[in-house]
Design a protein around this motif. Structure first.
Motif, PDB file in Angstrom:
ATOM      1  N   ARG B  67      -1.796  12.017  28.180  1.00 18.86           N
ATOM      2  CA  ARG B  67      -2.407  10.761  28.614  1.00 18.86           C
ATOM      3  C   ARG B  67      -1.354   9.735  28.970  1.00 18.86           C
ATOM      4  NH1 ARG B  67      -6.711   9.045  24.378  1.00 18.86           N
ATOM      5  NH2 ARG B  67      -7.147  11.206  23.822  1.00 18.86           N
ATOM      6  N   GLN B  68      -1.618   8.972  29.993  1.00 21.49           N
ATOM      7  CA  GLN B  68      -0.639   7.966  30.388  1.00 21.49           C
ATOM      8  C   GLN B  68      -0.527   6.891  29.312  1.00 21.49           C
ATOM      9  OE1 GLN B  68      -1.249   6.229  34.269  1.00 21.49           O
ATOM     10  NE2 GLN B  68       0.449   4.809  33.950  1.00 21.49           N
ATOM     11  N   VAL B  69       0.714   6.493  29.043  1.00 17.10           N
ATOM     12  CA  VAL B  69       0.937   5.493  27.995  1.00 17.10           C
ATOM     13  C   VAL B  69       0.531   4.108  28.488  1.00 17.10           C
ATOM     14  CG1 VAL B  69       2.707   4.324  26.634  1.00 17.10           C
ATOM     15  CG2 VAL B  69       2.837   6.786  26.987  1.00 17.10           C
ATOM     16  N   ALA B  70      -0.385   3.514  27.773  1.00 14.41           N
ATOM     17  CA  ALA B  70      -0.764   2.128  28.081  1.00 14.41           C
ATOM     18  C   ALA B  70      -0.915   1.402  26.758  1.00 14.41           C
ATOM     19  CB  ALA B  70      -2.075   2.100  28.867  1.00 14.41           C
ATOM     20  N   GLY B  71       0.038   0.591  26.435  1.00 15.27           N
ATOM     21  CA  GLY B  71      -0.003  -0.126  25.158  1.00 15.27           C
ATOM     22  C   GLY B  71       0.561   0.725  24.042  1.00 15.27           C
ATOM     23  N   PRO B  72       0.829   0.106  22.895  1.00 21.59           N
ATOM     24  CA  PRO B  72       1.439   0.825  21.772  1.00 21.59           C
ATOM     25  C   PRO B  72       0.651   2.064  21.367  1.00 21.59           C
ATOM     26  CG  PRO B  72       1.424  -1.525  21.351  1.00 21.59           C
ATOM     27  CD  PRO B  72       0.660  -1.319  22.619  1.00 21.59           C
ATOM     28  N   GLN B  73       1.379   3.131  21.131  1.00 25.57           N
ATOM     29  CA  GLN B  73       0.757   4.391  20.757  1.00 25.57           C
ATOM     30  C   GLN B  73       0.299   4.362  19.313  1.00 25.57           C
ATOM     31  OE1 GLN B  73       0.469   7.383  22.908  1.00 25.57           O
ATOM     32  NE2 GLN B  73       0.427   5.506  24.106  1.00 25.57           N
ATOM     33  N   LYS B  74      -0.690   5.156  19.013  1.00 23.76           N
ATOM     34  CA  LYS B  74      -1.266   5.098  17.666  1.00 23.76           C
ATOM     35  C   LYS B  74      -0.514   5.967  16.669  1.00 23.76           C
ATOM     36  CE  LYS B  74      -5.061   2.581  18.366  1.00 23.76           C
ATOM     37  NZ  LYS B  74      -4.417   1.292  18.576  1.00 23.76           N
ATOM     38  N   CYS B  75      -0.085   7.116  17.120  1.00 25.96           N
ATOM     39  CA  CYS B  75       0.371   8.053  16.109  1.00 25.96           C
ATOM     40  C   CYS B  75       1.787   8.555  16.378  1.00 25.96           C
ATOM     41  CB  CYS B  75      -0.593   9.219  15.989  1.00 25.96           C
ATOM     42  SG  CYS B  75      -0.604   9.868  14.322  1.00 25.96           S
ATOM     43  N   ILE B  76       2.715   7.616  16.265  1.00 24.42           N
ATOM     44  CA  ILE B  76       4.110   7.960  16.452  1.00 24.42           C
ATOM     45  C   ILE B  76       4.861   7.555  15.199  1.00 24.42           C
ATOM     46  CG2 ILE B  76       6.180   7.279  17.711  1.00 24.42           C
ATOM     47  CD1 ILE B  76       4.630   7.218  20.217  1.00 24.42           C
ATOM     48  N   GLY B  77       5.788   8.388  14.789  1.00 23.57           N
ATOM     49  CA  GLY B  77       6.646   7.999  13.685  1.00 23.57           C
ATOM     50  C   GLY B  77       7.972   7.526  14.253  1.00 23.57           C
ATOM     51  N   MET B  78       8.513   6.479  13.664  1.00 28.02           N
ATOM     52  CA  MET B  78       9.777   5.953  14.183  1.00 28.02           C
ATOM     53  C   MET B  78      10.749   5.679  13.047  1.00 28.02           C
ATOM     54  SD  MET B  78       8.895   3.082  16.977  1.00 28.02           S
ATOM     55  CE  MET B  78       9.852   3.166  18.456  1.00 28.02           C
ATOM     56  N   ALA B  79      12.028   5.982  13.292  1.00 23.06           N
ATOM     57  CA  ALA B  79      13.055   5.591  12.326  1.00 23.06           C
ATOM     58  C   ALA B  79      14.269   5.132  13.115  1.00 23.06           C
ATOM     59  CB  ALA B  79      13.411   6.766  11.421  1.00 23.06           C
ATOM     60  N   PHE B  80      14.935   4.114  12.584  1.00 21.52           N
ATOM     61  CA  PHE B  80      16.059   3.512  13.289  1.00 21.52           C
ATOM     62  C   PHE B  80      17.339   3.662  12.474  1.00 21.52           C
ATOM     63  CE2 PHE B  80      12.227   1.386  14.563  1.00 21.52           C
ATOM     64  CZ  PHE B  80      12.365   1.235  15.921  1.00 21.52           C
ATOM     65  N   GLN B  81      18.415   3.134  13.058  1.00 26.24           N
ATOM     66  CA  GLN B  81      19.702   3.182  12.355  1.00 26.24           C
ATOM     67  C   GLN B  81      19.629   2.420  11.028  1.00 26.24           C
ATOM     68  OE1 GLN B  81      23.071   2.159  14.720  1.00 26.24           O
ATOM     69  NE2 GLN B  81      24.418   2.041  12.984  1.00 26.24           N
ATOM     70  N   SER B 149      13.199   6.313   4.783  1.00 24.44           N
ATOM     71  CA  SER B 149      12.754   5.828   6.089  1.00 24.44           C
ATOM     72  C   SER B 149      12.150   6.964   6.919  1.00 24.44           C
ATOM     73  CB  SER B 149      13.948   5.200   6.807  1.00 24.44           C
ATOM     74  OG  SER B 149      13.652   4.980   8.149  1.00 24.44           O
ATOM     75  N   ILE B 150      12.777   8.149   6.818  1.00 23.97           N
ATOM     76  CA  ILE B 150      12.236   9.293   7.559  1.00 23.97           C
ATOM     77  C   ILE B 150      10.912   9.750   6.938  1.00 23.97           C
ATOM     78  CG2 ILE B 150      12.672  11.732   8.085  1.00 23.97           C
ATOM     79  CD1 ILE B 150      15.581  10.899   8.630  1.00 23.97           C
ATOM     80  N   CYS B 151      10.815   9.679   5.626  1.00 25.22           N
ATOM     81  CA  CYS B 151       9.535   9.981   4.968  1.00 25.22           C
ATOM     82  C   CYS B 151       8.442   9.055   5.492  1.00 25.22           C
ATOM     83  CB  CYS B 151       9.640   9.780   3.463  1.00 25.22           C
ATOM     84  SG  CYS B 151      10.497  11.098   2.619  1.00 25.22           S
ATOM     85  N   ARG B 152       8.790   7.776   5.602  1.00 25.68           N
ATOM     86  CA  ARG B 152       7.804   6.823   6.084  1.00 25.68           C
ATOM     87  C   ARG B 152       7.379   7.140   7.514  1.00 25.68           C
ATOM     88  NH1 ARG B 152       9.380   0.623   6.470  1.00 25.68           N
ATOM     89  NH2 ARG B 152      10.593   1.443   8.199  1.00 25.68           N
ATOM     90  N   ALA B 153       8.328   7.644   8.305  1.00 26.45           N
ATOM     91  CA  ALA B 153       8.000   7.966   9.689  1.00 26.45           C
ATOM     92  C   ALA B 153       7.124   9.215   9.783  1.00 26.45           C
ATOM     93  CB  ALA B 153       9.281   8.156  10.489  1.00 26.45           C
ATOM     94  N   LEU B 154       7.127  10.035   8.719  1.00 21.81           N
ATOM     95  CA  LEU B 154       6.432  11.324   8.811  1.00 21.81           C
ATOM     96  C   LEU B 154       5.149  11.407   7.995  1.00 21.81           C
ATOM     97  CD1 LEU B 154       9.381  13.868   8.699  1.00 21.81           C
ATOM     98  CD2 LEU B 154       7.887  13.338  10.624  1.00 21.81           C
ATOM     99  N   ILE B 155       4.930  10.454   7.081  1.00 18.93           N
ATOM    100  CA  ILE B 155       3.865  10.607   6.093  1.00 18.93           C
ATOM    101  C   ILE B 155       2.483  10.700   6.736  1.00 18.93           C
ATOM    102  CG2 ILE B 155       3.550   8.122   5.679  1.00 18.93           C
ATOM    103  CD1 ILE B 155       3.442  10.856   2.986  1.00 18.93           C
ATOM    104  N   HIS B 156       2.291  10.031   7.866  1.00 18.24           N
ATOM    105  CA  HIS B 156       0.969  10.065   8.496  1.00 18.24           C
ATOM    106  C   HIS B 156       0.852  11.206   9.492  1.00 18.24           C
ATOM    107  CE1 HIS B 156       3.661   7.556  10.815  1.00 18.24           C
ATOM    108  NE2 HIS B 156       2.854   7.529  11.841  1.00 18.24           N
ATOM    109  N   LYS B 157       1.743  12.203   9.358  1.00 18.26           N
ATOM    110  CA  LYS B 157       1.731  13.391  10.214  1.00 18.26           C
ATOM    111  C   LYS B 157       1.617  13.064  11.696  1.00 18.26           C
ATOM    112  CE  LYS B 157       0.810  16.679   6.903  1.00 18.26           C
ATOM    113  NZ  LYS B 157      -0.034  16.936   5.840  1.00 18.26           N
ATOM    114  N   PRO B 158       2.578  12.313  12.218  1.00 22.70           N
ATOM    115  CA  PRO B 158       2.519  12.009  13.654  1.00 22.70           C
ATOM    116  C   PRO B 158       2.844  13.263  14.460  1.00 22.70           C
ATOM    117  CG  PRO B 158       4.577  11.217  12.731  1.00 22.70           C
ATOM    118  CD  PRO B 158       3.793  11.772  11.580  1.00 22.70           C
ATOM    119  N   LYS B 159       2.306  13.309  15.668  1.00 17.48           N
ATOM    120  CA  LYS B 159       2.629  14.429  16.563  1.00 17.48           C
ATOM    121  C   LYS B 159       4.042  14.292  17.072  1.00 17.48           C
ATOM    122  CE  LYS B 159      -1.355  16.718  17.652  1.00 17.48           C
ATOM    123  NZ  LYS B 159      -2.499  15.791  17.655  1.00 17.48           N
ATOM    124  N   LEU B 160       4.496  13.023  17.119  1.00  7.76           N
ATOM    125  CA  LEU B 160       5.771  12.749  17.760  1.00  7.76           C
ATOM    126  C   LEU B 160       6.637  11.898  16.835  1.00  7.76           C
ATOM    127  CD1 LEU B 160       7.470  12.825  20.357  1.00  7.76           C
ATOM    128  CD2 LEU B 160       6.216  10.824  21.134  1.00  7.76           C
TER     129      LEU B 160
END
Lengths: 260, 259
Positions: B67-81, B149-160
């Motif tokens: 699906r084309q991205v329009a607006g913030p995605q719902k199910c993405i996990g993110m971790a930063f430096q 931080s990586i646990c937090r990015a993964l806990i909701h089982k994101p696809k990405l």
């Protein structure tokens, strides 16, 4: 061992010790130079006046405390709401901030006559002056706390699909709490200033009025007693909020545990 | 199945201003692990923002999950430096955060709090953080914070899962430990990963496919598949094989610098 113990004792009771030293010095000056009581009464005379007329003083003090606290409560609610709006919306920030700064620069004592015309003398202008003088620090601090939110933190939440309200509730507000509590400590002391100013100008109740009346009859001991009562109430309130701050935002002050 | 797809995407942050990235086309398969490398300022982080829908492309299209991205995605996990853990929450509560926000967990939170907590504890234990659940972030070392931080990015089982230099601030040994940990997590329960990094060894070790971006504006200059069986071992990073792959990537970056 003994030295460090004494030092610890000194640090712990420093504020009391300093106060006692100052009082003794004050008493000494008054006695040594034989300053007349109607100019500058000695602490013992102030204490005497305070005890002799504690009923009157406490009545006025309660009135001042009441107007201060009501004005302060309104200021906190108002400052919190407007601060949230200013901090989370650049538009509101742009529109409102210069005006708020301008308004805050007006000496509030200049505003009291206006309030008197609108609301008569007494309790209402005192409450409103306390409010007007003390909402600004709350507003500024809440706005600052919200607007300095790390963009990465916001990104993390937005990428989970969090709404603006979610971000505010989960990150914005908790992060702002240290700023908020710090501002309460400033605001409560300002609120006392506000209500006493108003009482001095336009009231027949409250410590401000009491001091005005006492000084016009050259009753300096009573004036000083009033001053000390205001100071004590201010310190008491300040300490109360400092304690609340510690309780709720301990995570932000973890470094200072050793000093306290 | 395709998970992420870029079609000739360009982005300028200011209208008419310089392009941050230009004409990028790439596609990431489901459960593929890709890495994007390049010199600093090549728009790697921009790529992440595009995928997560935090910014919109000036030209071209970005698709996530077809699906084309329009607006913030719902199910993405993110971790930063920076681990970006919330300092007023314990490690456990930090990891719980996505469950308080992402559906369907959000509406189940009140009834299933215990179960969710158990799940967080499990995940924390898997990354070696058992016993640290009730500590606050500042009581953890940098590496431990990053694990959380990586646990937090993964806990909701994101696809990405999107990682923006997640190991950039760690020492070399901790970094390697976390590579292994990430690979294990990914192998146990596969998900798609986009890893943005400037560490070529990291990219080579972890990714199935490495993309090299050039600098200002960011353009794709190379795509390299890393053909190494999983699970990859740290010993592999000391072989000639590995060195050759890293070297090849380095050459691309070197060429960018010269031009």
């Amino acid at each position: 061992m003994a030295i460090s113990k004494r030092k610890k004792f000194l640090v712990k009771h420093a504020s009391w010790l300093l106060m006692i030293v100052l009082l003794v010095f004050w008493e000494f000056i008054c006695r040594a130079l034989q300053v007349p009581q109607f100019l500058f009464p000695a602490p013992t005379a102030v204490l005497e006046a305070g005890i002799a007329r504690w009923e009157i003083i406490s009545m006025h003090a309660l009135q001042t405390l009441y107007t201060t606290l009501v004005g302060f409560a309104i200021a906190v609610a108002f400052g919190l709401l407007v601060g949230m709006a200013v901090g989370s919306s650049p538009l509101v920030y742009r529109a409102l901030y210069p005006m708020m700064v301008g308004f805050n620069s007006i000496p509030k004592v200049a505003f009291v006559p206006v309030l008197v015309v609108w609301f008569g003398i007494g309790t209402v202008p005192a409450i409103l002056t306390a409010f007007l003088i003390s909402f600004f620090p709350v507003l500024v601090n809440v706005a600052t706390g919200l607007s300095t939110l790390e963009p990465e933190l916001e990104d993390v939440l937005r990428s989970m699909g969090a709404s603006k309200l979610d971000i505010l509730r989960k990150v914005g507000l908790p992060r702002t709490m240290p700023y908020f509590f710090a501002s309460l400590k400033v605001a409560i002391t300002l609120a006392f200033v506000g209500s006493v100013i108003s009482e001095t100008v336009a009231s027949n109740l409250g410590i401000g009025y009491l001091m005005m009346a006492a000084s016009s009859s050259m009753d300096m001991a009573l004036v000083f007693a009033g001053l000390i009562v205001i100071g004590a109430m201010g310190v008491g309130m300040y300490e109360l909020f400092a304690l609340t701050e510690k309780r709720f935002t301990g995570w932000a002050n973890r470094g200072s545990g050793g000093v306290a | 199945m395709e998970q992420v797809r870029f079609e000739q995407v360009s982005l300028a942050y200011d209208e008419g201003g310089p392009l941050a990235i230009q004409d990028i086309s790439l596609s990431v398969a489901e459960n593929e692990f890709i890495a994007v490398v390049g010199p600093s300022g090549c728009g790697k982080s921009t790529l992440m923002k595009l995928v997560s829908g935090l910014t919109e492309p000036t030209e071209g299209y970005v698709y996530v999950g077809g699906r084309q991205v329009a607006g913030p995605q719902k199910c993405i996990g993110m971790a930063f430096q920076a681990s970006n853990l919330l300092p007023w929450r314990t490690t456990l509560d930090n990891v719980m955060l996505p469950l308080e926000i992402v559906q369907p967990y959000r509406s189940q939170m009140r009834r299933q709090r215990k179960a969710f907590e158990a799940r967080c504890r499990d995940l924390l234990a898997r990354v070696g953080l058992a016993g640290n659940e009730d500590k606050f972030p500042w009581e953890l070392s940098g590496g431990m914070q990053q694990r959380a931080s990586i646990c937090r990015a993964l806990i909701h089982k994101p696809k990405l899962l999107m990682l923006d230099e997640p190991f950039g601030a760690l020492d070399a040994f901790t970094k390697e430990e976390l590579w292994i940990m990430l690979q294990e997590l990914w192998q146990e329960e596969p998900f798609t990963v986009i890893l943005v990094t400037h560490d070529l060894r990291e990219a080579t070790f972890l990714a199935d496919t490495v993309y090299v971006l050039s600098k200002g504006p960011g353009q794709l200059v190379a795509r390299k598949a890393i053909e190494q069986a999983r699970p990859r071992k740290l010993e592999w990073t000391y072989t000639d094989d590995f060195a050759r792959d890293v070297h090849e990537l380095r050459e691309h970056i070197g060429r960018i610098r010269e031009s």
